[in-house]
Write a protein that holds these residues in place. Sequence first.
Motif, PDB file in Angstrom:
ATOM      1  N   VAL A 126      41.943  46.219  27.602  1.00  0.00           N
ATOM      2  CA  VAL A 126      42.008  44.869  28.177  1.00  0.00           C
ATOM      3  C   VAL A 126      42.378  44.966  29.658  1.00  0.00           C
ATOM      4  CG1 VAL A 126      43.132  42.619  28.083  1.00  0.00           C
ATOM      5  CG2 VAL A 126      42.685  43.874  25.962  1.00  0.00           C
ATOM      6  N   VAL A 127      41.571  44.325  30.488  1.00  0.00           N
ATOM      7  CA  VAL A 127      41.779  44.326  31.932  1.00  0.00           C
ATOM      8  C   VAL A 127      42.035  42.889  32.386  1.00  0.00           C
ATOM      9  CG1 VAL A 127      40.730  44.789  34.186  1.00  0.00           C
ATOM     10  CG2 VAL A 127      40.287  46.330  32.249  1.00  0.00           C
ATOM     11  N   ASP A 128      43.072  42.684  33.185  1.00  0.00           N
ATOM     12  CA  ASP A 128      43.333  41.366  33.757  1.00  0.00           C
ATOM     13  C   ASP A 128      42.387  41.171  34.948  1.00  0.00           C
ATOM     14  OD1 ASP A 128      44.387  39.164  35.306  1.00  0.00           O
ATOM     15  OD2 ASP A 128      46.220  39.340  34.135  1.00  0.00           O
ATOM     16  N   ALA A 129      41.496  40.177  34.839  1.00  0.00           N
ATOM     17  CA  ALA A 129      40.462  39.968  35.856  1.00  0.00           C
ATOM     18  C   ALA A 129      40.739  38.750  36.722  1.00  0.00           C
ATOM     19  CB  ALA A 129      39.095  39.852  35.191  1.00  0.00           C
ATOM     20  N   ALA A 130      41.993  38.305  36.802  1.00  0.00           N
ATOM     21  CA  ALA A 130      42.320  37.135  37.624  1.00  0.00           C
ATOM     22  C   ALA A 130      41.958  37.372  39.087  1.00  0.00           C
ATOM     23  CB  ALA A 130      43.800  36.797  37.486  1.00  0.00           C
ATOM     24  N   ALA A 131      42.189  38.597  39.581  1.00  0.00           N
ATOM     25  CA  ALA A 131      41.867  38.891  40.983  1.00  0.00           C
ATOM     26  C   ALA A 131      40.368  38.824  41.222  1.00  0.00           C
ATOM     27  CB  ALA A 131      42.410  40.266  41.368  1.00  0.00           C
ATOM     28  N   GLU A 132      39.578  39.216  40.214  1.00  0.00           N
ATOM     29  CA  GLU A 132      38.122  39.166  40.374  1.00  0.00           C
ATOM     30  C   GLU A 132      37.626  37.720  40.420  1.00  0.00           C
ATOM     31  OE1 GLU A 132      36.591  41.643  41.236  1.00  0.00           O
ATOM     32  OE2 GLU A 132      38.042  43.187  40.706  1.00  0.00           O
TER      33      GLU A 132
END
Length: 251
Positions: A126-132
């Motif tokens: 699981v990767v947090d993609a909020a920055a993307e």
Amino acid sequence: MTSADASSSPWTEDDLTEFHRIVLWALLRYVSPPPGAEEAGAGRLVRGVLPPPGRPEFTRVVLWDGHDPATSVAYDLPLVDPSGDNVSWKAIAGTLRRLAAGPEAAEPARDAPPAPPARDGLGIPVVDAAAEIARFQADPSYDLTDALHGAVSLLGPFAWQPEPEQEAPLTGFVLLDTGTVRLYVDRPGGPRRPPDRIGLDIALRDDEGRVREGFTGTMAAVPSLVRDDLEWARSEAEDPYCAAVYDLTQW
């Protein structure tokens, strides 16, 4: 936005669940490759759209190669941005396209490698993609399917609409070129007009050739336009699939 921030959000947990469901329905089209692409390799596909446990303000989208579960990566994407506005499904889809294209398309190279991602209960990284999402919103790019989906979505019915509008249902569509779609709508009859099927030509790109994002004024007005007199927009085009064509590309 973290789970702790959710309590101060203007959105309720029910609102967030509805946002997640809209994303879910919008991403169903990415579960399998398009016709004819199976042998050529379809790139990354959507394996799942899930509500992350304990993170109601996020949606979790799992991408894979379409064959091997070991290629799966889950991305947690915020449903609400730092200003408190909900993130559109088109921004989420656009961010996923960048993530699927590879790290060079989604994020500049770092001096140090990122830490290994955590895994969910199914063993998927699981990767947090909020920055993307933030990077996409600062420099957005959309594809034709986003504009097409936006053009037809107001003509339902869709599963998330509790009382779908049936007065002028969509019965078909065809792309006339890479910037225009013809929507076929069953128009209800009126005091001086029998029911008929009409074609509405809608622009999917702006005057500079960029794909339109979101609901344009024309798209928002289509449900009411089809109930009115459209003779001012009558096209000379002949179409065997409808009784008349109306050109709304410049409206």
